[in-house]
Scaffold this active site. Structure first.
Site, PDB file in Angstrom:
ATOM      1  N   GLY A   1      -4.688  18.085 -16.180  1.00 23.55           N
ATOM      2  CA  GLY A   1      -5.466  18.037 -17.397  1.00 23.55           C
ATOM      3  C   GLY A   1      -6.828  18.130 -17.563  1.00 23.55           C
ATOM      4  N   ALA A   2      -7.391  18.042 -18.578  1.00 18.44           N
ATOM      5  CA  ALA A   2      -9.050  18.126 -18.598  1.00 18.44           C
ATOM      6  C   ALA A   2      -9.431  17.395 -19.911  1.00 18.44           C
ATOM      7  CB  ALA A   2      -9.426  19.607 -18.572  1.00 18.44           C
TER       8      ALA A   2
ATOM      9  N   ALA B   1      -8.762  11.243 -20.642  1.00 17.44           N
ATOM     10  CA  ALA B   1      -7.926  10.505 -19.548  1.00 17.44           C
ATOM     11  C   ALA B   1      -8.196  11.246 -18.325  1.00 17.44           C
ATOM     12  CB  ALA B   1      -6.451  10.572 -19.731  1.00 17.44           C
TER      13      ALA B   1
ATOM     14  N   GLU C   1     -10.924  27.057 -20.073  1.00 18.58           N
ATOM     15  CA  GLU C   1     -12.300  26.910 -20.599  1.00 18.58           C
ATOM     16  C   GLU C   1     -12.664  25.197 -20.537  1.00 18.58           C
ATOM     17  OE1 GLU C   1     -15.063  27.206 -24.587  1.00 18.58           O
ATOM     18  OE2 GLU C   1     -13.188  28.243 -24.289  1.00 18.58           O
TER      19      GLU C   1
ATOM     20  N   ASN D   1      -5.472  22.855 -15.532  1.00 18.98           N
ATOM     21  CA  ASN D   1      -5.356  22.538 -16.617  1.00 18.98           C
ATOM     22  C   ASN D   1      -5.068  23.939 -17.494  1.00 18.98           C
ATOM     23  OD1 ASN D   1      -5.708  20.716 -18.851  1.00 18.98           O
ATOM     24  ND2 ASN D   1      -7.494  22.055 -19.818  1.00 18.98           N
ATOM     25  N   ARG D   2      -4.162  23.570 -18.466  1.00 18.05           N
ATOM     26  CA  ARG D   2      -3.869  24.792 -19.454  1.00 18.05           C
ATOM     27  C   ARG D   2      -4.963  25.604 -19.988  1.00 18.05           C
ATOM     28  NH1 ARG D   2      -0.627  23.144 -24.907  1.00 18.05           N
ATOM     29  NH2 ARG D   2      -2.897  22.245 -25.249  1.00 18.05           N
TER      30      ARG D   2
ATOM     31  N   LYS E   1     -13.305   7.523 -28.666  1.00 17.65           N
ATOM     32  CA  LYS E   1     -13.972   7.142 -27.777  1.00 17.65           C
ATOM     33  C   LYS E   1     -15.093   7.734 -27.491  1.00 17.65           C
ATOM     34  CE  LYS E   1      -9.648   6.062 -24.915  1.00 17.65           C
ATOM     35  NZ  LYS E   1      -8.919   6.128 -23.705  1.00 17.65           N
TER      36      LYS E   1
ATOM     37  N   SER F   1      -1.877  -3.058 -26.936  1.00 13.94           N
ATOM     38  CA  SER F   1      -3.265  -3.849 -26.351  1.00 13.94           C
ATOM     39  C   SER F   1      -3.217  -5.329 -26.890  1.00 13.94           C
ATOM     40  CB  SER F   1      -4.605  -3.164 -26.928  1.00 13.94           C
ATOM     41  OG  SER F   1      -4.512  -2.011 -26.254  1.00 13.94           O
TER      42      SER F   1
HETATM   43  P1  NDP Z   1      -6.398  14.804 -24.640  1.00 11.85           P
HETATM   44  O1  NDP Z   1      -6.185  15.033 -26.003  1.00 11.85           O
HETATM   45  O2  NDP Z   1      -8.134  14.307 -24.611  1.00 11.85           O
HETATM   46  O3  NDP Z   1      -6.272  15.831 -23.555  1.00 11.85           O
HETATM   47  C1  NDP Z   1      -4.699  16.373 -23.480  1.00 11.85           C
HETATM   48  C2  NDP Z   1      -4.490  16.900 -22.302  1.00 11.85           C
HETATM   49  O4  NDP Z   1      -3.304  17.477 -22.193  1.00 11.85           O
HETATM   50  C3  NDP Z   1      -5.264  18.477 -22.166  1.00 11.85           C
HETATM   51  O5  NDP Z   1      -5.689  18.631 -20.994  1.00 11.85           O
HETATM   52  C4  NDP Z   1      -4.520  19.258 -22.597  1.00 11.85           C
HETATM   53  O6  NDP Z   1      -4.781  20.809 -22.174  1.00 11.85           O
HETATM   54  C5  NDP Z   1      -3.030  18.814 -21.847  1.00 11.85           C
HETATM   55  N1  NDP Z   1      -1.943  19.303 -22.784  1.00 11.85           N
HETATM   56  C6  NDP Z   1      -1.537  18.855 -23.746  1.00 11.85           C
HETATM   57  N2  NDP Z   1      -0.218  19.278 -24.309  1.00 11.85           N
HETATM   58  C7  NDP Z   1      -0.127  20.377 -23.500  1.00 11.85           C
HETATM   59  C8  NDP Z   1       0.945  21.231 -23.061  1.00 11.85           C
HETATM   60  N3  NDP Z   1       2.066  21.210 -23.852  1.00 11.85           N
HETATM   61  N4  NDP Z   1       0.898  21.532 -21.815  1.00 11.85           N
HETATM   62  C9  NDP Z   1      -0.116  21.657 -21.080  1.00 11.85           C
HETATM   63  N5  NDP Z   1      -1.007  20.846 -21.158  1.00 11.85           N
HETATM   64  C10 NDP Z   1      -1.227  20.049 -22.341  1.00 11.85           C
HETATM   65  O7  NDP Z   1      -5.644  13.344 -24.111  1.00 11.85           O
HETATM   66  P2  NDP Z   1      -6.184  12.176 -23.335  1.00 11.85           P
HETATM   67  O8  NDP Z   1      -6.814  12.927 -22.012  1.00 11.85           O
HETATM   68  O9  NDP Z   1      -6.977  11.218 -24.115  1.00 11.85           O
HETATM   69  O10 NDP Z   1      -4.813  11.402 -23.043  1.00 11.85           O
HETATM   70  C11 NDP Z   1      -3.893  12.022 -22.363  1.00 11.85           C
HETATM   71  C12 NDP Z   1      -2.760  10.791 -21.940  1.00 11.85           C
HETATM   72  O11 NDP Z   1      -3.474   9.922 -21.083  1.00 11.85           O
HETATM   73  C13 NDP Z   1      -2.226  10.488 -23.022  1.00 11.85           C
HETATM   74  O12 NDP Z   1      -0.902  10.399 -22.996  1.00 11.85           O
HETATM   75  C14 NDP Z   1      -2.555   9.028 -23.043  1.00 11.85           C
HETATM   76  O13 NDP Z   1      -1.614   8.251 -23.785  1.00 11.85           O
HETATM   77  C15 NDP Z   1      -2.846   8.599 -21.542  1.00 11.85           C
HETATM   78  N6  NDP Z   1      -3.813   7.744 -21.275  1.00 11.85           N
HETATM   79  C16 NDP Z   1      -3.155   6.605 -20.428  1.00 11.85           C
HETATM   80  C17 NDP Z   1      -3.740   5.813 -19.960  1.00 11.85           C
HETATM   81  C18 NDP Z   1      -3.357   4.614 -19.024  1.00 11.85           C
HETATM   82  O14 NDP Z   1      -3.947   3.687 -18.901  1.00 11.85           O
HETATM   83  N7  NDP Z   1      -2.243   4.911 -18.398  1.00 11.85           N
HETATM   84  C19 NDP Z   1      -5.471   5.548 -20.388  1.00 11.85           C
HETATM   85  C20 NDP Z   1      -6.051   6.719 -21.278  1.00 11.85           C
HETATM   86  C21 NDP Z   1      -5.046   7.477 -21.858  1.00 11.85           C
HETATM   87  P3  NDP Z   1      -5.618  21.888 -23.109  1.00 11.85           P
HETATM   88  O15 NDP Z   1      -6.989  21.272 -22.369  1.00 11.85           O
HETATM   89  O16 NDP Z   1      -5.238  22.977 -22.572  1.00 11.85           O
HETATM   90  O17 NDP Z   1      -5.374  21.311 -24.487  1.00 11.85           O
END
Ligand code: NDP
Length: 271
Positions: free
Chosen positions: A126-127, A130, A153, A149-150, A67, A20
């Site tokens: 995803g959930a 982001a 819930e 999502n994985r 956040k 950033s």
């Molecule tokens: P969170 O930790 O809040 O969420 C992670 C998500 O990924 C959950 O849905 C989780 O599922 C899932 N997940 C994690 N590991 C696995 C796996 N092995 N298999 C399946 N699903 C998995 O993270 P954020 O939402 O904050 O961030 C997610 C991504 O977004 C990051 O890589 C971040 O860098 C990127 N990002 C990019 C931005 C951009 O501008 N390009 C801006 C903001 C974020 P579960 O709920 O089942 O755990």
């Protein structure tokens, strides 16, 4: 409000990360502004918000894991950040701190460079934070959004909070039911060999990845091989940063210069 010289902007996050700072400082230089952006790795986000007031920091980006926790310490929250449940940008105008979420705008602006979203069938994988921003943005743009999502819930909560459909685990994603698919999980970030949709894509899809390191993730590479149109996480990242520049400076963001600085820094970090 206190006035530091130069005007100070920054980011607060768990561990300091240079990206950033490179993007913002490139923008300030191009705009001819006496602004400096500093990245703070901090342990106490409440003290971090207090420091914005004490030091007169003009704008503060907020990254994981702070956040949500910063929200109750601000003076106002923009409607979109309130619905998404996360603030990634604190705008300090004459001592009044307002929280915004620019991630959702970044996602929408990046997607709208390649397609219309109105009435499009969008699958979001995803959930987490982001995903919430991406789902909110796509719904605002009148897309029809289904969440996979994985953890069911978490996926169900997001879907009902924001008014999206709940699709189930990612293995139930069927390409023919969608026009656009977006990986909003953390799978693929700094994992050049991990593709959360491996074998599930089809050539008619527009494929977006929020993961921005590496720039061409395994998902985007597979999508491009199939002939899909793709949208990179770096494009979302630079668009969300543009909105931050607009808020902190009131000026139009120099997107090309910001994107170049971002890509150089990602290359320097060797990802
Ligand atoms: P969170 O930790 O809040 O969420 C992670 C998500 O990924 C959950 O849905 C989780 O599922 C899932 N997940 C994690 N590991 C696995 C796996 N092995 N298999 C399946 N699903 C998995 O993270 P954020 O939402 O904050 O961030 C997610 C991504 O977004 C990051 O890589 C971040 O860098 C990127 N990002 C990019 C931005 C951009 O501008 N390009 C801006 C903001 C974020 P579960 O709920 O089942 O755990």
């Amino acid at each position: 409000m206190p006035q530091p010289l130069p005007t100070l902007c920054g980011s607060i996050m768990g561990s300091p990360f240079s990206l950033s700072a490179k993007i913002h400082n490139a923008a300030y230089a191009a705009l001819g502004l006496d602004y400096t952006f500093v990245c703070f790795g901090i342990e106490d986000p409440v003290a971090g918000v207090a420091a914005i007031r004490t030091l007169g920091v003009r704008g503060m980006n907020v990254s994981m894991p702070y956040k949500t926790v910063v929200m109750e310490h601000l003076d106002a929250i923009d409607e979109s950040a309130l619905v998404i449940g996360a603030v990634n940008t604190i705008n300090n105008v004459d001592g009044v701190l307002t929280g915004y979420n620019t991630d959702y705008l970044g996602a929408v602006r990046a997607l709208q460079e390649v397609c219309e979203l109105n009435k499009q069938r969008v699958a979001v994988i995803g959930a987490g934070g982001a995903a919430r921003a991406v789902v909110y943005g796509c719904l605002q743009a009148a897309a029809r959004v289904t969440v996979f999502n994985r953890s069911s819930e978490r996926g169900k909560v997001l879907s009902s909070d924001l008014g999206a459909h709940w699709g189930g685990g990612v293995e139930t994603f069927a390409a023919q039911d969608f026009d656009i698919v977006i990986n909003a999980t953390s799978v693929g970030f700094k994992q050049p060999d991990s593709n959360p949709l491996d074998g599930l894509l089809a050539s008619h899809l527009i494929v977006m990845d929020v993961a921005f390191m590496p720039v061409r993730t395994a998902l985007l590479l597979q999508a491009a091989e199939l002939g899909c149109r793709t949208v990179s996480g770096t494009r979302m990242l630079v668009h969300q940063a543009c909105r931050q520049i607009e808020l902190y400076t009131g000026m139009e963001a120099p997107i090309d210069i910001m994107e170049q600085a971002m890509l150089e820094e990602i290359q320097r970090l060797n990802l």
